[in-house]
Design a protein around this motif. Structure first.
Motif, short mmCIF file in Angstrom:
data_model
loop_
_atom_site.label_atom_id
_atom_site.label_comp_id
_atom_site.label_asym_id
_atom_site.label_seq_id
_atom_site.Cartn_x
_atom_site.Cartn_y
_atom_site.Cartn_z
N LEU A 174 0.85 -1.19 0.00
CA LEU A 174 0.00 0.00 0.00
C LEU A 174 0.88 1.24 0.00
N ARG A 175 0.30 2.36 -0.40
CA ARG A 175 0.98 3.64 -0.26
C ARG A 175 -0.07 4.73 -0.05
N VAL A 176 0.34 5.84 0.56
CA VAL A 176 -0.56 6.94 0.89
C VAL A 176 -0.02 8.21 0.23
N ILE B 249 2.01 4.48 12.38
CA ILE B 249 2.81 5.48 11.66
C ILE B 249 2.63 6.81 12.37
N ARG B 250 3.67 7.60 12.41
CA ARG B 250 3.52 8.97 12.91
C ARG B 250 4.49 9.81 12.10
N GLY C 83 5.33 5.41 1.81
CA GLY C 83 5.31 4.01 1.42
C GLY C 83 6.37 3.73 0.39
N PRO C 84 6.34 2.52 -0.17
CA PRO C 84 5.28 1.53 0.00
C PRO C 84 5.31 0.83 1.36
N ILE C 85 4.12 0.42 1.80
CA ILE C 85 3.95 -0.33 3.04
C ILE C 85 3.79 -1.79 2.65
N ILE D 196 -5.39 6.45 -1.05
CA ILE D 196 -4.82 5.16 -0.68
C ILE D 196 -4.69 4.32 -1.96
N TRP D 197 -3.47 3.86 -2.24
CA TRP D 197 -3.18 3.08 -3.43
C TRP D 197 -2.75 1.67 -3.03
#
Length: 431
Positions: free
Chosen positions: A350-352, A378-379, A389-391, A427-428
């Motif tokens: 995922l990525r934001v 995450i902070r 990201g990517p996460i 959100i991808w």
């Protein structure tokens, strides 16, 4: 050069394996019956492949043959073209077709009768890079009147083609979009976000009593779509014209002089094949009464085969698919729930992305269809136009995602912000 000259002469002599007399008759028939060349599919192709299939079942009407065109790419070195018809029969043509950028083939299997086409199968000599191949259908008036659902019964009885019939009908009585009741509550989503049912919200507008002209921009990054529909709240509206403009510049007028009652949604409106939509243009007004403005929402339905681990969507944007988008508030951390549409095989990353203003991203929680979940604490700050990201999700989690919960807020102080509004958080996902 000599090889290409020989190929060109062979194409002229072969002419779809018809005799010279039949070829002349076919050309005269082609001109007399007002045949048109229509792009019925356009596919991004990995030129290193030796074979691939292009689905054209979404194309409207029946066809009397096809051409293929290199619309982007250095060279298509094609050895075989197979046309799979709706009745199960297959036309296979083995011949060398070398096409540089902008070139197209001669007619492939030109016939006198219009037929429905399901697939085009291509065998090629593997090359390098990527290209884009167009399938161009040869269609006459009769083919334009034919409907897959109705076969010959779907033809119009007069001598006008389908488009002429529709235009005259629209002038006389307006379009009937088949509206049905809907819950009188605005859809809680932002443009680009898929709803719980998998429909993607393109945009929403409020319409006054005077004639409004709006453009709702969609863009390639959202995906390919096969259908759209409208949802109207608060007041009746009258649509003078609704036009969809595709990414290649072509357009379709999907509704003319259509009346849609308040608190209703239309049936799905089929597009001309599965397409990237650039924008939707609307000319409309609400009904002048005490109900005030109307709200109109426009939704799309993904084209078949776009989603999924093996879907066409993974060929674009480096395989990243837009799962949803929301507005980030300024106070506290918003907890947004983003439903994820059909995604066979699940996502592994995922990525934001933040738009218009920086955000503070606090947490991402992924809830899978089996009820299990995975939380990523995450902070961090994500600048406007930036991406976190990517996460990487757990390797064992290659299963469909039900929804994603995200916590974030817009940052008050951001000198790079575009205007004074909130950030848009996207959100991808990547298979």
């Amino acid at each position: 050069m000599f090889r290409r000259l020989v190929l060109g002469l062979s194409a002229v002599l072969a002419m779809g394996m018809l005799s010279s007399a039949d070829a002349r008759r076919w050309h005269r028939y082609h001109q007399h019956h007002n045949n048109q060349l229509i792009v019925i599919a356009e596919s991004d192709v990995d030129l290193s492949l030796d074979r691939y299939t292009i689905d054209v079942r979404q194309a409207k009407g029946a066809y009397k043959g096809i051409r293929i065109k290199n619309s982007m790419g250095k060279l298509f070195d094609i050895r075989r073209v197979e046309i799979v018809y709706s009745d199960g029969t297959v036309w296979s043509e083995d011949r060398q077709i070398d096409m540089y950028w902008g070139e197209r083939s001669r007619p492939i299997n030109p016939t006198y009768e219009s037929r429905f086409i399901d697939q085009i199968k291509i065998t090629q000599e593997p090359g390098y890079g990527r290209g884009r191949l167009q399938i161009i259908g040869i269609q006459d008036r009769e083919g334009r009147r034919m409907d897959r659902a109705g076969g010959d019964d779907g033809r119009y009885s007069d001598n006008r083609d389908r488009s002429e019939h529709l235009v005259s009908s629209r002038r006389d009585r307006g379009d009937d979009l088949g509206a049905r009741p809907t819950v009188p509550v605005a859809t809680p989503a932002t443009p680009g976000q898929a709803t719980a049912g998998g429909d993607v919200l393109f945009g929403a507008q409020y319409v006054g009593f005077l004639t409004d002209r709006d453009v709702i921009r969609v863009g390639n990054e959202v995906g390919k779509f096969a259908k759209i529909r409208l949802r109207v709240l608060d007041n009746d509206i009258h649509i003078s014209e609704m036009k969809v403009v595709y990414n290649n510049g072509e357009s379709d007028a999907l509704a003319v002089n259509a009346d849609i009652p308040k608190n209703s949604r239309t049936n799905w409106i089929d597009l001309r094949g599965d397409r990237f939509i650039k924008e939707i243009q609307l000319v409309y007004r609400s009904r002048p009464n005490f109900n005030g403005q109307a709200r109109i929402e426009i939704f799309g339905r993904y084209a078949a085969g776009w989603l999924g681990a093996n879907g066409e969507g993974r060929k674009y944007n480096q395989g990243w698919l837009l799962l949803g988008a929301q507005t980030a508030g300024f106070v506290g951390f918003d907890k947004d729930i983003i439903p994820v549409a059909s995604n066979e095989g699940g996502f592994r990353r995922l990525r934001v992305t933040a738009r218009d203003r920086a955000i503070t991203l606090n947490e991402i929680k992924v809830v899978y269809t089996d009820g299990s979940d995975e939380t990523v604490p995450i902070r961090t700050r994500v600048d406007a136009g930036g991406t976190y990201g990517p996460i990487d999700l757990g390797a064992q989690r290659r299963q469909p995602i039900d929804h994603i919960e995200a916590k974030y807020r817009s940052r008050f102080f951001d000198s790079s912000a575009k205007g004074k509004g909130s950030a848009i958080v996207e959100i991808w996902g990547q298979h």
